[in-house]
Motif scaffolding. Structure first.
Motif, PDB file in Angstrom:
ATOM      1  N   GLN A 342     -12.543  30.690 -79.899  1.00 42.65           N
ATOM      2  CA  GLN A 342     -12.192  30.897 -81.310  1.00 42.65           C
ATOM      3  C   GLN A 342     -10.711  31.199 -81.518  1.00 42.65           C
ATOM      4  O   GLN A 342     -10.140  30.834 -82.554  1.00 42.65           O
ATOM      5  N   LEU A 343     -10.077  31.865 -80.555  1.00 47.25           N
ATOM      6  CA  LEU A 343      -8.695  32.295 -80.737  1.00 47.25           C
ATOM      7  C   LEU A 343      -7.689  31.287 -80.190  1.00 47.25           C
ATOM      8  O   LEU A 343      -6.615  31.110 -80.758  1.00 47.25           O
ATOM      9  N   GLY A 344      -8.035  30.626 -79.098  1.00 52.69           N
ATOM     10  CA  GLY A 344      -7.168  29.592 -78.557  1.00 52.69           C
ATOM     11  C   GLY A 344      -5.735  30.046 -78.397  1.00 52.69           C
ATOM     12  O   GLY A 344      -5.450  31.173 -77.990  1.00 52.69           O
ATOM     13  N   ARG A 381      -8.228  28.250 -69.491  1.00 46.84           N
ATOM     14  CA  ARG A 381      -8.853  26.990 -69.920  1.00 46.84           C
ATOM     15  C   ARG A 381      -8.703  26.769 -71.415  1.00 46.84           C
ATOM     16  O   ARG A 381      -8.673  25.626 -71.887  1.00 46.84           O
ATOM     17  N   HIS A 382      -8.605  27.848 -72.185  1.00 45.91           N
ATOM     18  CA  HIS A 382      -8.492  27.723 -73.643  1.00 45.91           C
ATOM     19  C   HIS A 382      -7.049  27.915 -74.123  1.00 45.91           C
ATOM     20  O   HIS A 382      -6.823  28.084 -75.328  1.00 45.91           O
ATOM     21  N   ASN A 383      -6.108  27.895 -73.164  1.00 43.97           N
ATOM     22  CA  ASN A 383      -4.679  27.940 -73.503  1.00 43.97           C
ATOM     23  C   ASN A 383      -4.317  29.194 -74.290  1.00 43.97           C
ATOM     24  O   ASN A 383      -3.442  29.174 -75.167  1.00 43.97           O
ATOM     25  N   CYS A 384      -4.983  30.307 -74.000  1.00 41.94           N
ATOM     26  CA  CYS A 384      -4.767  31.544 -74.752  1.00 41.94           C
ATOM     27  C   CYS A 384      -3.509  32.284 -74.283  1.00 41.94           C
ATOM     28  O   CYS A 384      -3.113  32.196 -73.119  1.00 41.94           O
ATOM     29  N   HIS A 385      -2.930  33.011 -75.215  1.00 41.89           N
ATOM     30  CA  HIS A 385      -1.889  33.978 -74.898  1.00 41.89           C
ATOM     31  C   HIS A 385      -2.612  35.318 -74.728  1.00 41.89           C
ATOM     32  O   HIS A 385      -2.995  35.953 -75.715  1.00 41.89           O
ATOM     33  N   TRP A 386      -2.820  35.747 -73.486  1.00 41.22           N
ATOM     34  CA  TRP A 386      -3.641  36.933 -73.285  1.00 41.22           C
ATOM     35  C   TRP A 386      -2.906  37.976 -72.450  1.00 41.22           C
ATOM     36  O   TRP A 386      -2.094  37.653 -71.594  1.00 41.22           O
TER      37      TRP A 386
END
Length: 417
Positions: A342-344, A381-386
């Protein structure tokens, strides 16, 4: 008159704090946070948030040396700052300290609505019980008095002068007038209605709860509009004697840096909120009783950070309606995969691993590495900034070095190919 020994203690601590603040790594960390919070890098910061009750294991009140109550607060804070600097995480040690105001009434927050809030602490834990909530029926709303922000200028200026005189030639001292968390609807409803009773009132007396939510949002808007008009909001608010305002370092490209201190409007300031008391309440009721009232308030600010301990997995679609949403907390109880989907790449994911798996129930580097490696896979995998944001731990089992070891383990897990 300032106690000479107290002043000597503070000055030595201020010198040590400034030595750490002058290290090159602090600017490197600022640059990381600035790019990260602006979605310009996929590097993962490692951050240790306020450990809460854990401090009593490593610092006893009896170890503090200052006699003056105000000086003891600053002695305690600088000792903790220096201890935090030993962890090696991406926390920034800043070359300033701030002085919070004293109010003519209580600090304006969710407990100051003109009615007594009975809180019974449960043993030695951080938990409380609220046996008799002040609002049980619609007629009780008339008893409430919206909080204000009446600053006791004389006392506040006296405190500022004491700290400035003691250490101002060593470390910069700035006022911090950012109002308390008066805008938090879920906290306030829980205090006024009682956390358990609130669950029933949402169904039994929804119009009463709507009235309360509207009152809270209106009070927040009034207080912050007034603070903005008076020039009380600044770029370095809530950076001292409390958690940083967004539960991480606030640097970003869109908003002014914290220092040098400057007065800023809401549109150039972060806002942070959460809704832990609405954890068991569905997303539509969350929208109806909380976000529907506060979204216009959040959007007065430059950027919004949301979430503390609650599971926001099913509520993210409603959160994404906040036009300036930037940071979202993903807690140990959330569904990492669904949150990542959902956040990507459009938001910062503040990933909070379970502290019992990280360091409060033994220290197992293999377990820590396995958990972080799994998170890295999901968010990658979801290209998130985490980010990895360790918080809500109340013990390190008296191991003063455990947080440093945890940071090293976390960084090693991130750097694995």
């Amino acid at each position: 008159m300032n106690n000479k020994q107290d002043v000597h203690i503070l000055r030595e601590l201020a010198k040590q704090t400034m030595e750490v603040a002058a290290q090159d790594v602090q600017d490197e960390r600022r640059a990381l946070w600035r790019d990260f919070n602006s979605l310009r890098t996929h590097r993962t910061p490692v951050y240790v948030l306020d450990p809460q009750g854990m401090w009593r294991e490593v610092f006893s009140e009896s170890e503090l040396q200052c006699e003056n109550a105000l000086f003891r607060q600053y002695e305690n804070w600088m000792r903790l700052q220096l201890y935090h600097a030993s962890f090696g995480d991406d926390f920034v040690t800043e070359p300033w300290i701030t002085v919070r105001p004293t109010y003519t009434n209580k600090t304006p927050d969710w407990r100051t609505w003109g009615v007594p809030i009975q809180m019974q602490r449960i043993a030695e834990t951080l938990a409380y019980h609220l046996p008799e909530p002040p609002v049980t029926e619609p007629g009780d709303i008339a008893k409430l008095v919206a909080p204000d922000m009446s600053i006791d200028r004389e006392t506040t200026e006296q405190h500022f002068a004491m700290i400035e005189d003691a250490v101002g030639d060593i470390i910069a001292v700035a006022p911090d007038y950012f109002p308390g968390g008066v805008y938090n609807i879920s906290y306030t409803l829980a205090y006024l209605l009682g956390p358990e009773q609130m669950m029933y009132q949402l169904h039994d007396r929804p119009e009463m709860v709507h009235s309360l939510s509207a009152m809270i949002a209106d009070a927040a808007t009034r207080i912050y509009d007034d603070a903005e008009k008076q020039g009380l909001l600044s770029s370095c608010d809530q950076s001292f004697l409390s958690n940083p305002g967004i539960q991480a370092m606030p640097y970003c490209h869109e908003l002014p840096g914290p220092w040098p201190r400057q007065a800023v409007p809401m549109s150039q300031h972060w806002v942070y909120d959460c809704s832990q008391e609405f954890e068991p309440i569905g997303p539509d009721m969350f929208e109806e009783f909380v976000l529907g009232y506060l979204r216009p308030f959040y959007e007065k600010f430059g950027l919004t950070a949301y979430g503390c301990c609650e599971n926001l997995t099913a509520k993210i679609p409603h959160l994404k309606k906040i036009s300036n949403l930037r940071r979202v907390a993903v807690t140990p109880w959330a569904d990492d995969e669904r949150c990542a989907e959902q956040l990507g790449a459009d938001y910062v994911v503040s990933w909070r691993p379970n502290p019992s798996e990280m360091l409060t129930n033994g220290f197992d580097p293999e377990r820590i590495t396995r958990i972080i490696r799994n998170a890295k896979d999901i968010y990658g995998r979801h290209n998130c900034h985490w980010e990895i944001n360790l918080k809500d731990f109340i013990t390190v089992e008296s191991d003063r070095d455990r947080l440093r070891k945890w940071v090293e383990t976390a960084r090693a897990a991130l750097n694995e190919n």
